[in-house]
Design a protein around this motif. Sequence first.
Motif, PDB file in Angstrom:
ATOM      1  N   TRP A   1       0.509 -24.800  10.293  1.00 52.90           N
ATOM      2  CA  TRP A   1      -0.839 -24.238  10.150  1.00 52.90           C
ATOM      3  C   TRP A   1      -0.949 -23.018   9.235  1.00 52.90           C
ATOM      4  O   TRP A   1      -2.049 -22.670   8.808  1.00 52.90           O
ATOM      5  N   MET A   2       0.142 -22.378   8.912  1.00 54.20           N
ATOM      6  CA  MET A   2      -0.025 -21.244   8.007  1.00 54.20           C
ATOM      7  C   MET A   2       1.249 -20.901   7.252  1.00 54.20           C
ATOM      8  O   MET A   2       2.355 -21.144   7.716  1.00 54.20           O
TER       9      MET A   2
ATOM     10  N   MET B   1      -1.518 -18.887   2.851  1.00 46.88           N
ATOM     11  CA  MET B   1      -2.540 -19.761   3.411  1.00 46.88           C
ATOM     12  C   MET B   1      -2.760 -19.372   4.872  1.00 46.88           C
ATOM     13  O   MET B   1      -1.855 -19.474   5.684  1.00 46.88           O
ATOM     14  N   VAL B   2      -3.947 -18.885   5.180  1.00 48.55           N
ATOM     15  CA  VAL B   2      -4.284 -18.543   6.555  1.00 48.55           C
ATOM     16  C   VAL B   2      -5.588 -19.239   6.938  1.00 48.55           C
ATOM     17  O   VAL B   2      -6.598 -18.588   7.151  1.00 48.55           O
ATOM     18  N   PRO B   3      -5.579 -20.566   6.978  1.00 46.22           N
ATOM     19  CA  PRO B   3      -6.846 -21.266   7.245  1.00 46.22           C
ATOM     20  C   PRO B   3      -7.276 -21.227   8.708  1.00 46.22           C
ATOM     21  O   PRO B   3      -8.429 -21.462   9.020  1.00 46.22           O
ATOM     22  N   GLY B   4      -6.331 -20.912   9.594  1.00 44.19           N
ATOM     23  CA  GLY B   4      -6.640 -20.984  11.024  1.00 44.19           C
ATOM     24  C   GLY B   4      -6.053 -22.244  11.614  1.00 44.19           C
ATOM     25  O   GLY B   4      -5.862 -23.237  10.918  1.00 44.19           O
ATOM     26  N   MET B   5      -5.760 -22.172  12.907  1.00 42.74           N
ATOM     27  CA  MET B   5      -5.086 -23.300  13.549  1.00 42.74           C
ATOM     28  C   MET B   5      -6.059 -24.392  14.000  1.00 42.74           C
ATOM     29  O   MET B   5      -5.619 -25.483  14.347  1.00 42.74           O
ATOM     30  N   GLY B   6      -7.360 -24.104  13.954  1.00 38.41           N
ATOM     31  CA  GLY B   6      -8.307 -25.116  14.435  1.00 38.41           C
ATOM     32  C   GLY B   6      -7.890 -25.610  15.802  1.00 38.41           C
ATOM     33  O   GLY B   6      -7.591 -24.805  16.688  1.00 38.41           O
ATOM     34  N   GLY B   7      -7.812 -26.928  15.965  1.00 38.55           N
ATOM     35  CA  GLY B   7      -7.427 -27.476  17.261  1.00 38.55           C
ATOM     36  C   GLY B   7      -5.955 -27.875  17.344  1.00 38.55           C
ATOM     37  O   GLY B   7      -5.521 -28.454  18.338  1.00 38.55           O
TER      38      GLY B   7
ATOM     39  N   MET C   1      -3.032 -26.292  17.722  1.00 35.12           N
ATOM     40  CA  MET C   1      -2.185 -25.768  18.812  1.00 35.12           C
ATOM     41  C   MET C   1      -2.525 -26.431  20.135  1.00 35.12           C
ATOM     42  O   MET C   1      -1.642 -26.690  20.964  1.00 35.12           O
ATOM     43  N   ASP C   2      -3.811 -26.700  20.346  1.00 38.86           N
ATOM     44  CA  ASP C   2      -4.235 -27.366  21.578  1.00 38.86           C
ATOM     45  C   ASP C   2      -3.728 -28.803  21.612  1.00 38.86           C
ATOM     46  O   ASP C   2      -3.256 -29.283  22.634  1.00 38.86           O
TER      47      ASP C   2
ATOM     48  N   PRO D   1       5.392 -19.689  10.880  1.00 36.80           N
ATOM     49  CA  PRO D   1       4.751 -19.528  12.196  1.00 36.80           C
ATOM     50  C   PRO D   1       4.521 -20.887  12.870  1.00 36.80           C
ATOM     51  O   PRO D   1       4.035 -21.820  12.232  1.00 36.80           O
ATOM     52  N   LEU D   2       4.883 -20.954  14.129  1.00 34.86           N
ATOM     53  CA  LEU D   2       4.819 -22.227  14.847  1.00 34.86           C
ATOM     54  C   LEU D   2       3.395 -22.609  15.239  1.00 34.86           C
ATOM     55  O   LEU D   2       2.546 -21.762  15.475  1.00 34.86           O
ATOM     56  N   THR D   3       3.201 -23.916  15.315  1.00 39.72           N
ATOM     57  CA  THR D   3       1.980 -24.462  15.909  1.00 39.72           C
ATOM     58  C   THR D   3       2.236 -24.723  17.389  1.00 39.72           C
ATOM     59  O   THR D   3       1.366 -24.548  18.228  1.00 39.72           O
ATOM     60  N   GLY D   4       3.449 -25.155  17.677  1.00 36.39           N
ATOM     61  CA  GLY D   4       3.837 -25.389  19.064  1.00 36.39           C
ATOM     62  C   GLY D   4       5.352 -25.398  19.181  1.00 36.39           C
ATOM     63  O   GLY D   4       6.058 -25.690  18.217  1.00 36.39           O
TER      64      GLY D   4
ATOM     65  N   SER E   1     -11.838 -20.450  14.854  1.00 34.03           N
ATOM     66  CA  SER E   1     -10.575 -21.192  14.956  1.00 34.03           C
ATOM     67  C   SER E   1     -10.108 -21.657  13.584  1.00 34.03           C
ATOM     68  O   SER E   1      -8.925 -21.904  13.375  1.00 34.03           O
TER      69      SER E   1
ATOM     70  N   GLY F   1     -10.580 -22.056   6.766  1.00 32.63           N
ATOM     71  CA  GLY F   1      -9.971 -22.516   5.520  1.00 32.63           C
ATOM     72  C   GLY F   1     -10.925 -23.054   4.473  1.00 32.63           C
ATOM     73  O   GLY F   1     -10.557 -23.185   3.312  1.00 32.63           O
TER      74      GLY F   1
ATOM     75  N   GLN G   1     -11.263 -15.733   3.834  1.00 32.95           N
ATOM     76  CA  GLN G   1      -9.857 -15.435   3.614  1.00 32.95           C
ATOM     77  C   GLN G   1      -9.680 -14.261   2.648  1.00 32.95           C
ATOM     78  O   GLN G   1      -8.861 -13.371   2.871  1.00 32.95           O
TER      79      GLN G   1
ATOM     80  N   LEU H   1      -8.311 -15.169  14.812  1.00 31.01           N
ATOM     81  CA  LEU H   1      -8.210 -16.629  14.867  1.00 31.01           C
ATOM     82  C   LEU H   1      -7.775 -17.038  16.264  1.00 31.01           C
ATOM     83  O   LEU H   1      -6.833 -16.478  16.817  1.00 31.01           O
TER      84      LEU H   1
ATOM     85  N   THR I   1      -1.456 -23.367  25.593  1.00 32.32           N
ATOM     86  CA  THR I   1      -1.709 -23.441  24.151  1.00 32.32           C
ATOM     87  C   THR I   1      -1.351 -22.116  23.483  1.00 32.32           C
ATOM     88  O   THR I   1      -1.873 -21.073  23.864  1.00 32.32           O
TER      89      THR I   1
END
Lengths: 224, 235
Positions: free
Chosen positions: A120-121, A126-132, A134-135, A165-168, B86, B89, B95, B107, B131
């Motif tokens: 995710w980053m 690139m820091v777009p955000g994790m959105g969904g 990680m869930d 950086p990890l997503t999970g 969340s 991008g 950004q 975020l 999560t």
Amino acid sequence: MLPELDEEIIRHRIAKRIAMDLDDGAVVNLGIGIPTLVSDYVPEGKTVVLQTENGVVGAGPKPCVDDLRFIGAGGRCLSLIPGSSIVASDMSFGLIRGGHLDATVLGALEVDGQGDLANWMIPGKMVPGMGGAMDLVTGAKHVYVATTHCDKKGRPKLVQKCTLPLTGKGVVSVIVTEFCVMRKTDGVMTLCEIAPEVTKEEIQANTTMEYVVSPDLCLMKGIE
Amino acid sequence: MGGKLIKPVMSAEEAVRHIHDGASVMVGGFNYAGVPYTLIDALVAQGTKNLHLISNDTLYANDEHPEGVGHGQLVVNGQCRKVTASHIGLNRMTQKLYNEGKLELELVPQGSFVERIRCGGFGLGGFLTPTGVGTIHAEGKQVLEVEGREYILELPLKADVALLRGYRADRWGNLTYFGTGRNFNPAMAAAAELVIAEVDAIVPQGEIDANQIVTPGMLVDILVLKGDGYYATRT
């Protein structure tokens, strides 16, 4: 060096292999990129229900005419299949986080033998955000990673340990690249299938991830 | 004696006058769908500053739309001091301003984002979720172990104002939604002091079947009919 395959062949091979793995009736969330293509390869006679994080259970293909009132997770318009439902985001993530999704398919920047996933980053870039994401990786019953074996510079994406950086953490169940299928079996990442263009040794030379080779190692399914 | 049952119907310009500099503002929507475009346009025109925008994404700002789409405009316009979202991008300015230190950015994983809003609206003090455990999202947060599994303690999220997008409303403020426009709107309806809903139609009392109503009118304060903007008419 691994052989160079056409990019379209790579994308479709990975998508097709994952589609073959999904059970009839499975509810699945597909990420953007290669994962989106998985729905094109669901075998005849099998129904896979697509869930989108913004609340659709039973998403259909992109319609002929875009209608912005029906949007999918990647910002593409979608259609609804008969039997579909639309829920609010809290319920949608209740489905995702509550363990009700059979599988999620996502891309990877890095994935390692412990099942850690980074997608995710890239710090500083690139820091777009994790959105969904990680869930999804935390909640879905099976996490499929659809990725090219190496990045554009030829560096392995199946790494000894994720540095981004990890997503999970410890979430990945199956990794499908254009050259192999790895499954986490009894807690150990296991090479189960390899593509006809490569040898075990070539996979080994282009993978820094720790894994074992399955005694039942076979040719990658779905390649004619 | 309690609030008025009949909700005022205002122009978007009148409605956003309730939003002051420094306010925290929740905005419904996921990508193009379920966004209160008419209210946002009015808030952009009003020029209110130092906003804390709480929305799933900041929509688009790109070569095609340098001015931004929907609440993406609030970022491009420099009206936000902080964004909680969340995914950002698709809006290059979110950004950029963050990288330049001109915008505070929080975020949140999308499921935790909506659940925090739900907690804010439902009187809950927070919740525990796996999560983000083992990721940078856990940094600075309490991680608790319950029955052998680690969870992050996530805290409620509330706002001064929520701008919603509904489909049909009646004068009590009861709301229905359409297509994928439901998304975060029902959760936000409960989590803000002042709730302004932009809708496609306002119909007589009783015309909407009670079973179809998603957001009860008691949560809604002001109704605004959607305008004829490009995206308002296409969503």
